[in-house]
Every structure is written in C-alpha cells, then in structure tokens.
Design a protein around this motif. Structure first.
Motif, PDB file in Angstrom:
ATOM      1  N   LEU A 170      -3.800  -6.494 -32.372  1.00 37.58           N
ATOM      2  CA  LEU A 170      -3.979  -7.707 -33.161  1.00 37.58           C
ATOM      3  C   LEU A 170      -2.640  -8.407 -33.349  1.00 37.58           C
ATOM      4  N   PRO A 218     -17.241 -15.177 -36.346  1.00 37.24           N
ATOM      5  CA  PRO A 218     -16.560 -16.468 -36.133  1.00 37.24           C
ATOM      6  C   PRO A 218     -15.958 -17.042 -37.411  1.00 37.24           C
ATOM      7  N   VAL A 220     -12.652 -15.234 -38.221  1.00 33.62           N
ATOM      8  CA  VAL A 220     -11.575 -15.699 -37.339  1.00 33.62           C
ATOM      9  C   VAL A 220     -11.170 -17.118 -37.701  1.00 33.62           C
ATOM     10  N   GLN A 221     -12.143 -17.986 -37.969  1.00 32.24           N
ATOM     11  CA  GLN A 221     -11.865 -19.376 -38.309  1.00 32.24           C
ATOM     12  C   GLN A 221     -11.003 -19.475 -39.565  1.00 32.24           C
ATOM     13  N   GLN A 260      -8.632 -11.250 -39.615  1.00 31.44           N
ATOM     14  CA  GLN A 260      -8.698 -10.303 -38.498  1.00 31.44           C
ATOM     15  C   GLN A 260      -9.680  -9.199 -38.869  1.00 31.44           C
ATOM     16  N   ALA A 264     -17.027  -9.512 -28.466  1.00 28.79           N
ATOM     17  CA  ALA A 264     -16.286 -10.293 -29.457  1.00 28.79           C
ATOM     18  C   ALA A 264     -14.793  -9.984 -29.394  1.00 28.79           C
ATOM     19  N   ALA A 324     -13.247 -11.637 -26.385  1.00 32.29           N
ATOM     20  CA  ALA A 324     -13.112 -13.079 -26.533  1.00 32.29           C
ATOM     21  C   ALA A 324     -11.990 -13.468 -27.481  1.00 32.29           C
ATOM     22  N   GLN A 325     -11.702 -12.616 -28.472  1.00 33.71           N
ATOM     23  CA  GLN A 325     -10.671 -12.923 -29.478  1.00 33.71           C
ATOM     24  C   GLN A 325      -9.782 -11.695 -29.692  1.00 33.71           C
ATOM     25  N   HIS A 337      -6.707 -11.073 -30.262  1.00 32.68           N
ATOM     26  CA  HIS A 337      -5.656 -11.071 -31.276  1.00 32.68           C
ATOM     27  C   HIS A 337      -6.221 -11.096 -32.693  1.00 32.68           C
ATOM     28  N   ALA A 338      -7.569 -11.267 -32.800  1.00 35.24           N
ATOM     29  CA  ALA A 338      -8.190 -11.305 -34.127  1.00 35.24           C
ATOM     30  C   ALA A 338      -9.263 -10.244 -34.314  1.00 35.24           C
ATOM     31  N   VAL A 339      -9.840  -9.740 -33.224  1.00 39.02           N
ATOM     32  CA  VAL A 339     -10.921  -8.756 -33.297  1.00 39.02           C
ATOM     33  C   VAL A 339     -10.572  -7.552 -32.436  1.00 39.02           C
TER      34      VAL A 339
END
Length: 485
Positions: free
Chosen positions: A293, A322, A325-326, A330, A348, A351-352, A354-356
């Motif tokens: 992360l 979402p 993340v928005q 994290q 998920a 796709a993300q 650095h956050a998930v």
C-alpha cells in the motif's frame, strides 16, 4: 471441581476459527482459579504432535470404524493444561483441515469421527482414566454435541447420576446434521432418535443432541443468547431453545492477554500502549510497506481478518470499497472462504494496488501485524455469536466498525455525540444489514478520524476495556456449581 472441555481444535496447536482461541484460553483461566480443568481433543496430526509428555491412559476396543484406539494424556504447551488426545489414525490422520479434505469436501464419515470424541468424553466421566474422573463434561459446538447424549445414555443404563454436562454454542448455524442412516453408526439407544432427542427434520443433529441432553446451555454473548431464541437466528432450533431458556445463558468470550497485548506482542513491528502510542504508527507504516500500500500516515487504514462468507457481511464491504478508496482510505484483508468473494477481492486489489491489499488464506502472525497496524477493523456481520477480532481491535487501538448484532452489540459502543460527550464510545456501530447503513458508518469513521482529539479519546477508551478470560471463567464455574454435581 474436575471439568473436561471437549473440542475439535485448540490454539496454538490447531486453529480454523475463534473456537480454538476459546478452547486454548478458557481452561487455562479456570486452572488459574483452582479449577481442575482438562481438555479432550481428537488425534489430528497437529494435536498428536503438539501435546507434550504424552502417556498412555487406555487402549479401547474397535469402535466407530477405527480398529486401533488409544487415549493419551499430556500437557498443552504454554498453558500447562492437561490434555487428553484420542489416537485413532483411521479416523483422524488425514490431509486437509479437521473437517474436510484438501478440496474442502466434508469427510463422509464425520459423524463417526466426532461421535468417537463425544463417546470418549462420556467414558472419562465414568472412570476411563483411573486417576481422574470428570465431574462436568463441557462440550463446545456440534463436534462435541454427542458428549451429553452418550453421558445421558450411560446414566440411563446405570440408573444413577454420573456427571454434569454443559454445552456451549459457538455458532448455531453449523449444526453437524447427518442423514438418518448415520444413526446406526452412533451406538446410541434407538429411542434417542426422536423429536425429544437428536432427530431434526429426519436427520441426526449433533447440535440438537447437545442442546437437548446437556444440563446447562451457554452461548458466547448475552445478546446472541436472546437472538437464537427467535426465528431469524434460531436456525430451526429456536423452539427448543425457548423451551430451555431457563437453562440457557450468554457468557461473553474474552481475550487472552498473553497472546493479544500490544505492549508485549513480539509479532508486531513496535510495541505500544495507551500512554505511548508512537509504536502504532510504526506498525502502520510497516504494514503498508508489507502489503504494498502507499505509505501514508494520514490515510485511514481499514482491515478485515475473517472468513469470507455472506454471514460476515463481506459482500456489503465489497460494494463499499470504491467509497473507501474515493475518501482516501486504504484496506487490508486477510481471509479465505467463498470462492466468488475471494476472486472479487483479488480483482479489487489488482485494480487499486496502492489502496487495496488482499491475502487469501490465514496467517496468525500476519493477523497480529494487520490488527496492530490498522486504524479501523471491520466486522459488518449479518449475525455474530461473539466475535473476537473486534476485541483484538479494541486491545490494539484499532477502532471496531461493527453491525449491532450478537456479541458485537455487547462489546462496542457507538461514537454518537452523546457517547463521545460522556466518554463511552469505543467504535462505530450500525444497525441494518444493507449497503446504505455500512456506507453511513464508513462516513462517520472518516469524519471521526479527522477530529483527532475525539479519535484519540475513543481509541484510548477502547484500549482500556477489560475483556479478560478470568471473568468468563468465574461465570462458567458458578454455572457448574448450579448443576449440583
């Protein structure tokens, strides 16, 4: 008092869920209170190998499909509690977990494997070990449900009282139900297969056996004890539970302070306590780096340590990712279970990244690092008998975000304005099991995180909560005394 705990798994030797934590901690707490508490477990390889200084207690005639059955007694590591282990390789020495093979298919002879566990428990109340006889047989969950039935059958045959019995429901949804023809393998009197017995909609139910035949019934939180007497969470057994409500009580699980203590935990990046919280930031940075992360001290880091199932509300969380993340948050998830949920969380994370972050499986050491390094632990369950991860979160200053159900309702106080004003809040609580409710709870957690003084107040109050095993042990011992053995 001589008490025999009967269970299928026990920490630190074998763990698939919270039952193992309870089985490892409760007998030890009772021993500290001068109760002669022992445990009985099946001879799964990890248990046969991990129990120390084993001596042979008895050799038994072939039964339940096992030709060679031996009972050993030894010592559990760390706690020093005496443990009996049933050595029956034909039933227990198998790959996979205690209940299913490597492909997660339940073993077809599970009824015989766990019938042997209950039968030996009853024998230990009849003098199988010439140097020790159980006065109370305490079965845990469906795997030990037949212990009370075999004890009752022995009492009917002897025409006298042999021992008291307690049955604890850790999760009513898992009942150990088997086809009617399995009854012939159980070596119980024919009249035990009856609506006033182990019969449940034409099947043999190990859970119902425990609920029907034990002298006293408990479950792992007061709220869950009330909930399972209703149709929504009674899993078809609510009528029997209402009938036995006078014998049913809810005793809240505890936390083993020798295992879960941020000031002493050697598994985390740095120790910390309410007066010295700097180590928690070190743990957060270390977790972010380990998980891949973004290393950001200000990001609100959520975590999940759980079975992946609909019961745990993780499809609600998946829909809320979402929004997390928005809002700059994290999340780190550790768990396994439903294949569709596993794949969805993997997607998920891809796709993300650095956050998930997602780790499929279970790793006890990683669980410590995750809970120590996160800011919020998520437990949005549809139902939750007690829950332990929210208690671990409280100990580690990781605010629980939970649904108001079962043991979660009993252990977490919402950060409403009035609770904040009175210094009572320990986390975030929502009511309804839907996407809108968890979304609102996430927004409140984010808002609280921005109010640093309030956040620290809630965090400190949570860490000061006392959920040790000594109080639970005392309640169980008072219950044993009421049985009158």
């Amino acid at each position: 008092m001589r008490v025999l705990h009967v269970c299928a798994e026990i920490y630190p030797l074998l763990k698939t869920g919270g039952l193992a934590d309870v089985a490892g901690a409760l007998p030890a707490a009772q021993a500290r209170a001068r109760c002669d508490a022992r445990v009985l477990v099946p001879g799964f390889p990890a248990l046969r190998a991990g129990i120390l200084d084993q001596r042979l207690v008895a050799e038994l005639a072939p039964a339940f499909g096992a030709q060679a059955i031996r009972l050993y007694c030894g010592i559990l590591p760390d706690s020093g509690v005496m443990a009996y282990v049933i050595d029956a390789p034909e039933l227990y020495d198998r790959p996979g977990n205690p209940y299913a093979d490597a492909n997660n298919h339940a073993y077809p002879d599970n009824h015989r494997r766990f019938a042997l566990l209950g039968w030996v428990a009853a024998r230990l109340a009849q003098g199988l070990d010439g140097s020790w006889r159980a006065q109370v047989v305490h079965g845990h969950d469906w795997h030990a449900g037949l212990a009370a039935a075999y004890l009752k059958a022995a009492e009917h045959a002897a025409g006298r009282r042999l021992a008291g019995s307690v049955f604890t429901v850790h999760n009513l949804a898992y009942q150990g139900n088997f086809p009617r023809h399995a009854f012939v393998d159980l070596n119980l009197p024919a009249y035990f297969f009856d609506v006033d017995g182990i019969e449940f909609h034409g099947q043999c139910s190990f859970m119902k056996a425990g609920l029907f035949y034990a002298d006293k019934l408990t479950t792992v939180s007061p709220t869950y004890a009330r909930e399972i007497q209703g149709s929504e969470q009674g899993c078809g057994l609510d009528g029997l539970l209402r009938k036995r409500m006078g014998d049913l009580s809810g005793i809240l699980n505890g936390v083993d302070d020798t295992v879960w203590n941020p000031a002493l935990d050697g598994l985390i990046a740095a120790p910390f306590a309410t007066g010295t919280m700097r180590g928690k930031q070190t743990c957060k940075a270390a977790l972010q780096q380990e998980a891949g992360l973004a290393i950001d001290a200000d990001a609100l880091l959520f975590c999940v340590v759980s079975r992946l199932s609909e019961q745990k509300g993780l499809h609600l969380l998946l829909a809320a990712l979402p929004e997390i993340v928005q809002r700059g948050g994290q999340i780190m998830l550790l768990g396994s279970g439903d294949a569709a949920l596993e794949n969805a969380f993997r997607d998920a994370a891809a796709a993300q990244p650095h956050a998930v972050a997602v780790r499929i499986g279970y790793d006890e050491q990683l669980a410590h690092r995750i809970i120590a390094g996160s800011d919020v632990i998520l437990v949005p369950s549809r139902f939750e008998p007690c829950g332990l991860t929210q208690l671990y979160g409280l100990k580690y200053g990781t605010l629980p975000l939970v649904r108001k159900v079962g043991g979660l309702a009993d252990t977490v106080v919402d950060c409403s304005l009035e609770n904040l004003d009175e210094g009572l809040a320990t986390g975030v609580v929502f009511d309804t099991f839907d996407a809108a409710a968890i979304s609102a709870a996430l927004r409140r957690a984010c808002a609280l995180y921005k109010r640093k003084a309030d956040w620290k107040q809630v965090q400190k109050h949570g860490m000061q909560q006392q959920f040790g095993w000594d109080a639970a042990a005392a309640q169980y011992m008072a219950l044993y005394a009421r049985i009158g053995v």
